[in-house]
Design a protein around this motif. Structure first.
Motif, mmCIF file in Angstrom:
data_model
loop_
_atom_site.group_PDB
_atom_site.id
_atom_site.type_symbol
_atom_site.label_atom_id
_atom_site.label_comp_id
_atom_site.label_asym_id
_atom_site.label_seq_id
_atom_site.Cartn_x
_atom_site.Cartn_y
_atom_site.Cartn_z
ATOM 1 N N CYS A 21 37.586 -2.645 14.573
ATOM 2 C CA CYS A 21 38.926 -2.067 14.609
ATOM 3 C C CYS A 21 39.867 -2.846 13.686
ATOM 4 O O CYS A 21 40.599 -2.262 12.892
ATOM 5 C CB CYS A 21 39.428 -2.069 16.052
ATOM 6 N N VAL A 22 39.835 -4.164 13.783
ATOM 7 C CA VAL A 22 40.692 -5.000 12.938
ATOM 8 C C VAL A 22 40.316 -4.814 11.476
ATOM 9 O O VAL A 22 41.183 -4.673 10.607
ATOM 10 C CB VAL A 22 40.617 -6.481 13.366
ATOM 11 N N ARG A 23 39.022 -4.778 11.185
ATOM 12 C CA ARG A 23 38.579 -4.559 9.797
ATOM 13 C C ARG A 23 39.093 -3.225 9.259
ATOM 14 O O ARG A 23 39.570 -3.143 8.126
ATOM 15 C CB ARG A 23 37.054 -4.584 9.713
ATOM 16 N N ARG A 24 39.005 -2.196 10.066
ATOM 17 C CA ARG A 24 39.448 -0.855 9.650
ATOM 18 C C ARG A 24 40.958 -0.837 9.382
ATOM 19 O O ARG A 24 41.414 -0.303 8.366
ATOM 20 C CB ARG A 24 39.067 0.154 10.739
ATOM 21 N N ILE A 25 41.723 -1.445 10.273
ATOM 22 C CA ILE A 25 43.179 -1.462 10.112
ATOM 23 C C ILE A 25 43.572 -2.307 8.904
ATOM 24 O O ILE A 25 44.446 -1.914 8.115
ATOM 25 C CB ILE A 25 43.862 -1.956 11.397
ATOM 26 N N LEU A 26 42.937 -3.468 8.735
ATOM 27 C CA LEU A 26 43.234 -4.303 7.569
ATOM 28 C C LEU A 26 42.902 -3.564 6.275
ATOM 29 O O LEU A 26 43.631 -3.669 5.293
ATOM 30 C CB LEU A 26 42.458 -5.619 7.627
ATOM 31 N N GLY A 27 41.805 -2.824 6.277
ATOM 32 C CA GLY A 27 41.440 -2.049 5.095
ATOM 33 C C GLY A 27 42.497 -1.010 4.755
ATOM 34 O O GLY A 27 42.858 -0.837 3.584
ATOM 35 N N ALA A 28 43.011 -0.330 5.768
ATOM 36 C CA ALA A 28 44.060 0.669 5.533
ATOM 37 C C ALA A 28 45.340 0.000 5.039
ATOM 38 O O ALA A 28 45.992 0.503 4.120
ATOM 39 C CB ALA A 28 44.330 1.446 6.822
ATOM 40 N N LEU A 29 45.692 -1.129 5.631
ATOM 41 C CA LEU A 29 46.909 -1.836 5.208
ATOM 42 C C LEU A 29 46.772 -2.370 3.790
ATOM 43 O O LEU A 29 47.722 -2.325 3.006
ATOM 44 C CB LEU A 29 47.223 -2.981 6.172
ATOM 45 N N LYS A 30 45.599 -2.884 3.475
ATOM 46 C CA LYS A 30 45.361 -3.443 2.138
ATOM 47 C C LYS A 30 45.455 -2.349 1.078
ATOM 48 O O LYS A 30 45.961 -2.579 -0.006
ATOM 49 C CB LYS A 30 43.986 -4.123 2.113
ATOM 50 N N SER A 31 44.984 -1.153 1.407
ATOM 51 C CA SER A 31 45.077 -0.068 0.430
ATOM 52 C C SER A 31 46.524 0.408 0.283
ATOM 53 O O SER A 31 46.925 0.833 -0.790
ATOM 54 C CB SER A 31 44.157 1.091 0.802
ATOM 55 N N GLU A 32 47.317 0.309 1.350
ATOM 56 C CA GLU A 32 48.738 0.667 1.280
ATOM 57 C C GLU A 32 49.544 -0.383 0.536
ATOM 58 O O GLU A 32 50.498 -0.060 -0.163
ATOM 59 C CB GLU A 32 49.324 0.811 2.696
ATOM 60 N N ASP A 33 49.176 -1.659 0.715
ATOM 61 C CA ASP A 33 49.925 -2.757 0.109
ATOM 62 C C ASP A 33 48.957 -3.822 -0.415
ATOM 63 O O ASP A 33 48.591 -4.740 0.308
ATOM 64 C CB ASP A 33 50.881 -3.371 1.135
ATOM 65 N N PRO A 34 48.557 -3.697 -1.665
ATOM 66 C CA PRO A 34 47.592 -4.651 -2.230
ATOM 67 C C PRO A 34 48.126 -6.080 -2.325
ATOM 68 O O PRO A 34 47.370 -7.004 -2.597
ATOM 69 C CB PRO A 34 47.303 -4.099 -3.629
ATOM 70 N N SER A 35 49.426 -6.286 -2.099
ATOM 71 C CA SER A 35 49.999 -7.629 -2.198
ATOM 72 C C SER A 35 49.811 -8.465 -0.928
ATOM 73 O O SER A 35 50.287 -9.589 -0.858
ATOM 74 C CB SER A 35 51.483 -7.550 -2.550
ATOM 75 N N LEU A 36 49.105 -7.927 0.056
ATOM 76 C CA LEU A 36 48.827 -8.713 1.258
ATOM 77 C C LEU A 36 48.042 -9.965 0.873
ATOM 78 O O LEU A 36 47.253 -9.932 -0.083
ATOM 79 C CB LEU A 36 48.028 -7.900 2.270
ATOM 80 N N PRO A 37 48.239 -11.055 1.591
ATOM 81 C CA PRO A 37 47.513 -12.289 1.253
ATOM 82 C C PRO A 37 46.006 -12.077 1.233
ATOM 83 O O PRO A 37 45.462 -11.244 1.966
ATOM 84 C CB PRO A 37 47.899 -13.256 2.384
ATOM 85 N N ARG A 38 45.346 -12.853 0.412
ATOM 86 C CA ARG A 38 43.896 -12.734 0.256
ATOM 87 C C ARG A 38 43.143 -12.939 1.577
ATOM 88 O O ARG A 38 42.107 -12.324 1.816
ATOM 89 C CB ARG A 38 43.438 -13.755 -0.777
ATOM 90 N N CYS A 39 43.676 -13.784 2.440
ATOM 91 C CA CYS A 39 43.016 -14.053 3.722
ATOM 92 C C CYS A 39 42.968 -12.811 4.611
ATOM 93 O O CYS A 39 42.217 -12.781 5.583
ATOM 94 C CB CYS A 39 43.699 -15.213 4.454
ATOM 95 N N HIS A 41 41.971 -9.830 3.649
ATOM 96 C CA HIS A 41 41.001 -8.846 3.163
ATOM 97 C C HIS A 41 39.994 -8.554 4.279
ATOM 98 O O HIS A 41 39.470 -9.465 4.913
ATOM 99 C CB HIS A 41 40.285 -9.371 1.921
ATOM 100 N N PRO A 42 39.710 -7.280 4.551
ATOM 101 C CA PRO A 42 38.808 -6.932 5.660
ATOM 102 C C PRO A 42 37.407 -7.519 5.545
ATOM 103 O O PRO A 42 36.767 -7.779 6.566
ATOM 104 C CB PRO A 42 38.763 -5.409 5.641
ATOM 105 N N SER A 43 36.946 -7.783 4.334
ATOM 106 C CA SER A 43 35.598 -8.339 4.189
ATOM 107 C C SER A 43 35.508 -9.768 4.726
ATOM 108 O O SER A 43 34.418 -10.270 4.968
ATOM 109 C CB SER A 43 35.151 -8.312 2.721
ATOM 110 N N ARG A 44 36.645 -10.400 4.933
ATOM 111 C CA ARG A 44 36.663 -11.763 5.483
ATOM 112 C C ARG A 44 36.534 -11.770 7.006
ATOM 113 O O ARG A 44 36.400 -12.822 7.612
ATOM 114 C CB ARG A 44 37.937 -12.480 5.067
#
Length: 111
Positions: A21-39, A41-44
């Motif tokens: 669930c967290v990975r999915r939400i982080l992925g959606a947020l990252k695609s909306e705002d690529p400026s999110l900190p590198r830490c 990233h859902p793959s982490r």
């Protein structure tokens, strides 16, 4: 953002579901705002310890006045909430208590 993720996190019946669930939400947020900190990233995020680690990393960043970029408070709320949900799941598992299907609904009604 909260109404979108809160029900998803609370509805997760297992630690693995919560991590996904967290990975999915982080992925959606990252695609909306690529400026999110590198830490963020859902793959982490591969296990529950990674969620705790992200919570630890975001805690000082969200208050840092020098931080340039998006408001990290909602993101911090997400990972902290997921971390607490995982802790509840672990306590229930350690006690040997099966989780009722309505457990997530009860938790939403409490808070």
């Amino acid at each position: 953002m909260e109404s979108r993720w809160h029900d998803e996190v609370e509805g997760a019946q297992t630690i693995g579901e919560t991590v996904e669930c967290v990975r999915r939400i982080l992925g959606a947020l990252k695609s909306e705002d690529p400026s999110l900190p590198r830490c963020c990233h859902p793959s982490r995020i591969r296990c529950d310890d990674d969620i705790d680690d992200l919570t630890f990393k975001l805690a000082p960043l969200r208050r840092d006045k020098a931080h340039e970029g998006p408001d990290l408070e909602p993101l911090f709320d997400l990972v902290l909430h997921a971390s607490l949900h995982i802790a509840r799941l672990n306590r229930a598992r350690a006690a040997g208590a099966p989780l009722p299907m309505s457990w997530g609904l009860q938790m939403r009604q409490m808070g």
